[in-house]
Design an enzyme around this catalytic site. Structure first.
Site, PDB file in Angstrom:
ATOM      1  N   LYS A 151       0.861  -1.186   0.000  1.00  0.00           N
ATOM      2  CA  LYS A 151       0.000   0.000   0.000  1.00  0.00           C
ATOM      3  C   LYS A 151       0.894   1.232   0.000  1.00  0.00           C
ATOM      4  O   LYS A 151       1.945   1.244   0.664  1.00  0.00           O
ATOM      5  CB  LYS A 151      -0.885  -0.034   1.256  1.00  0.00           C
ATOM      6  CG  LYS A 151      -1.875   1.119   1.359  1.00  0.00           C
ATOM      7  CD  LYS A 151      -2.784   0.963   2.586  1.00  0.00           C
ATOM      8  CE  LYS A 151      -3.824   2.073   2.675  1.00  0.00           C
ATOM      9  NZ  LYS A 151      -4.747   1.930   3.808  1.00  0.00           N
ATOM     10  N   SER A 200      -9.746   2.019   2.926  1.00  0.00           N
ATOM     11  CA  SER A 200      -8.857   2.801   2.089  1.00  0.00           C
ATOM     12  C   SER A 200      -7.811   1.986   1.343  1.00  0.00           C
ATOM     13  O   SER A 200      -7.229   2.467   0.378  1.00  0.00           O
ATOM     14  CB  SER A 200      -8.148   3.846   2.938  1.00  0.00           C
ATOM     15  OG  SER A 200      -7.260   3.224   3.850  1.00  0.00           O
ATOM     16  N   SER A 260      -9.894  -0.445   7.073  1.00  0.00           N
ATOM     17  CA  SER A 260      -9.320  -0.326   5.730  1.00  0.00           C
ATOM     18  C   SER A 260      -8.674  -1.569   5.155  1.00  0.00           C
ATOM     19  O   SER A 260      -8.315  -1.574   3.982  1.00  0.00           O
ATOM     20  CB  SER A 260      -8.299   0.804   5.701  1.00  0.00           C
ATOM     21  OG  SER A 260      -8.985   2.016   5.529  1.00  0.00           O
TER      22      SER A 260
HETATM   23  N1  GLN Z   1     -13.167   4.369   6.482  1.00  0.00           N
HETATM   24  C1  GLN Z   1     -12.495   4.745   7.694  1.00  0.00           C
HETATM   25  C2  GLN Z   1     -12.057   6.186   7.640  1.00  0.00           C
HETATM   26  O1  GLN Z   1     -12.227   6.804   6.640  1.00  0.00           O
HETATM   27  C3  GLN Z   1     -11.332   3.835   7.963  1.00  0.00           C
HETATM   28  C4  GLN Z   1     -10.148   4.100   7.144  1.00  0.00           C
HETATM   29  C5  GLN Z   1      -8.951   3.287   7.514  1.00  0.00           C
HETATM   30  O2  GLN Z   1      -9.065   2.243   8.155  1.00  0.00           O
HETATM   31  N2  GLN Z   1      -7.776   3.776   7.157  1.00  0.00           N
HETATM   32  O3  GLN Z   1     -11.545   6.722   8.576  1.00  0.00           O
END
Ligand code: GLN
Length: 492
Positions: free
Chosen positions: A79, A154, A178
């Protein structure tokens, strides 16, 4: 061999050791697939073919000398939140669109140390804030199961890359879901270990008391292999856990030998996670998976957790608060994007940040700054911290009567790209995943079925602190008797 991308990590490892193929051949196979198909998926921000082949050659030497680790010569994708020396590391943002990292994140280095081969860096929601990968500065990523849909986020690029057969395994990060939610949307297995299990050094910070790295693979076994490499104490991260890492791969293989591996295991089912907002088909598939677990010898018990709405509100107060502090370092001075011709210092800060950050990141910084400001600190931030403690206590209480907790990973399957959801509608998609991060618990998602549009459905398993082994064994036991994890999307 044309189906190398369908093989498990174990099969790839055996194939390399038995000289059925070399790491260079294997790496080239994945690079060719990326070159052919990633235009349609857009899962990579940067592909590093030369670096990959160079690393593959080194891996082949290690394999020839008999000095190989189980993962030597196997390619993976990182990532783009992980700093990678000499390689673009953008975190999905215009702010870092030209940032070439001068050092490796601990987990990147650990992967190199065992001879894993880096294929490139995958797309993500900007600064990991999002649930569908649509906020990436480098464009939306397409779900290989249906190109008109999101892969989740994400870590959507890593998920789409593994689901497309561009890499057998990939790294991700999980601050509020995410890894688990994109694993669910893309039909993969993904695990976020206990907070502190993996070093955060070199992982670009979003919300430091939540952020945790983890893995994507087709199966629990694939994930266990990579997690094993990434985990462990690091003196460069003061929150990393100073204890030996259990041998998850060995435990998982030993568990397969047991007569009834799940006999006596109690699975807690929280009614609060099966209520309004949960898609009916998802619910049906989850209930079927739970029946399968009963058939394997596990017992279901009712448990109670904090209402997901409360968890959601707590997360979306605390995570932006931490983000507003972490992202203050991007000021246009030290590194990252700088605006053209600033008239003075204030103009430099203001325009660099306004032009460098996208809308969602700006929204979070504003929300977080507000919650932390002098007049509101006690009313919002301190209160949310207190609720965070109560949420953890509810999990602790639930674990008094069960070994693991099972819930849907997400209330829906993958939705359409450009569905024009409001921010709060998007946040609602995180209801089942964020409690885990507030409590620092390990959790994973595994594929347990498909909806009417043939989109994957994921089951979430949540464990008590440091009990990744239970999760991996539970998921593996299910994967020994089902084949959802073997299904791959077909690319045109
Ligand atoms: N969707 C969540 C957020 O926007 C989690 C994102 C993540 O785990 N990085 O904060």
């Amino acid at each position: 061999m044309t189906n190398l991308h369908e093989l498990s990590v174990k099969a790839l490892s055996d194939g390399l050791k038995n000289k059925q193929f070399s790491s260079v051949e294997l790496t080239q196979h994945f690079l060719d697939r990326i070159a052919k198909h990633d235009k349609a998926i857009n899962s990579f921000i940067t592909v590093t073919p030369e670096l990959a082949i160079k690393q593959a050659k080194q891996a082949d030497e290690l394999l020839a000398n008999g000095n190989a680790h189980a993962l030597t010569g196997i390619p993976l994708a990182h990532k783009d939140i992980f700093n990678t020396e000499g390689v673009l590391t953008t975190c999905g943002s215009k702010m870092l669109a030209n940032f070439v990292s001068p050092y490796n994140a601990t987990i990147v280095q650990k992967c190199l140390d065992v001879g894993l081969v880096t294929l490139g860096k995958t797309s993500m929601d900007e600064f990991a804030m999002g649930s569908d990968n649509e906020s990436s500065y480098f464009g939306a990523v397409h779900n290989p199961w249906d190109l008109s849909r999101v892969p989740g986020g994400s870590s959507g690029g890593s998920a789409a890359a593994v689901a497309s057969g561009f890499a057998p395994i990939a790294t991700g990060s999980d601050t509020g879901g995410s890894i688990r939610q994109p694993a669910s949307f893309c039909g993969l297995t993904g695990i976020k270990p206990t907070y502190g299990r993996i070093s955060r050094f070199g992982m670009i910070a979003y919300a430091s008391s939540f952020d945790q790295a983890g893995t994507f693979g087709k199966t629990a076994e694939d994930c266990a292999y990579l997690l094993q490499v990434m985990a462990g104490y690091d003196n460069k991260d003061s929150t990393s856990y100073n204890a030996d890492v259990p041998n998850w791969v060995e435990k998982l293989h030993a568990n397969r030998q047991a007569d009834k591996p799940l006999q006596g295991v109690k699975i807690g089912v929280p009614t609060e996670y099966f209520g309004e907002g949960l898609n009916e088909t998802v619910k049906t598939q989850i209930n079927q998976a739970l029946k399968q677990y009963e058939a394997l010898g596990a017992t279901l018990v009712d448990v109670s957790l904090t209402k997901p709405e409360i968890t959601l509100a707590t997360y979306y107060l605390l995570a932006p608060a931490e983000a507003s502090s972490n992202l203050s370092r991007y000021d246009g001075v030290r590194y990252g994007y700088r605006c053209e011709n600033p008239s003075d210092l204030t103009d430099l800060y203001t325009r660099s940040r306004s032009e460098g950050f996208g809308a969602e990141v700006q929204r979070r910084i504003l929300m977080g700054t507000y919650a932390l400001s002098a007049g509101y600190f006690d009313a919002y931030y301190v209160k949310a911290q207190k609720v965070r403690r109560l949420i953890s206590q509810d999990f602790a209480k639930a674990f008094e009567s069960c070994d693991v907790i099972a819930t849907p990973t997400a209330p829906t399957t993958a939705y359409k790209i450009g569905a024009s959801l409001t921010p709060s509608e998007i946040y609602m998609g995180d209801v089942y995943t964020i409690g885990v991060n507030l409590a620092g618990l390990p959790a994973m998602s595994l594929p347990v079925g498909f909806d009417d549009n043939h989109l994957p459905v994921g089951l979430q398993l949540i464990g008590n602190h440091w009990q990744e082994d239970k999760l991996l064994n539970m998921a593996d036991a299910y994967q020994q008797v089902t084949d959802f994890h073997q299904k791959m999307a077909t690319l045109a």
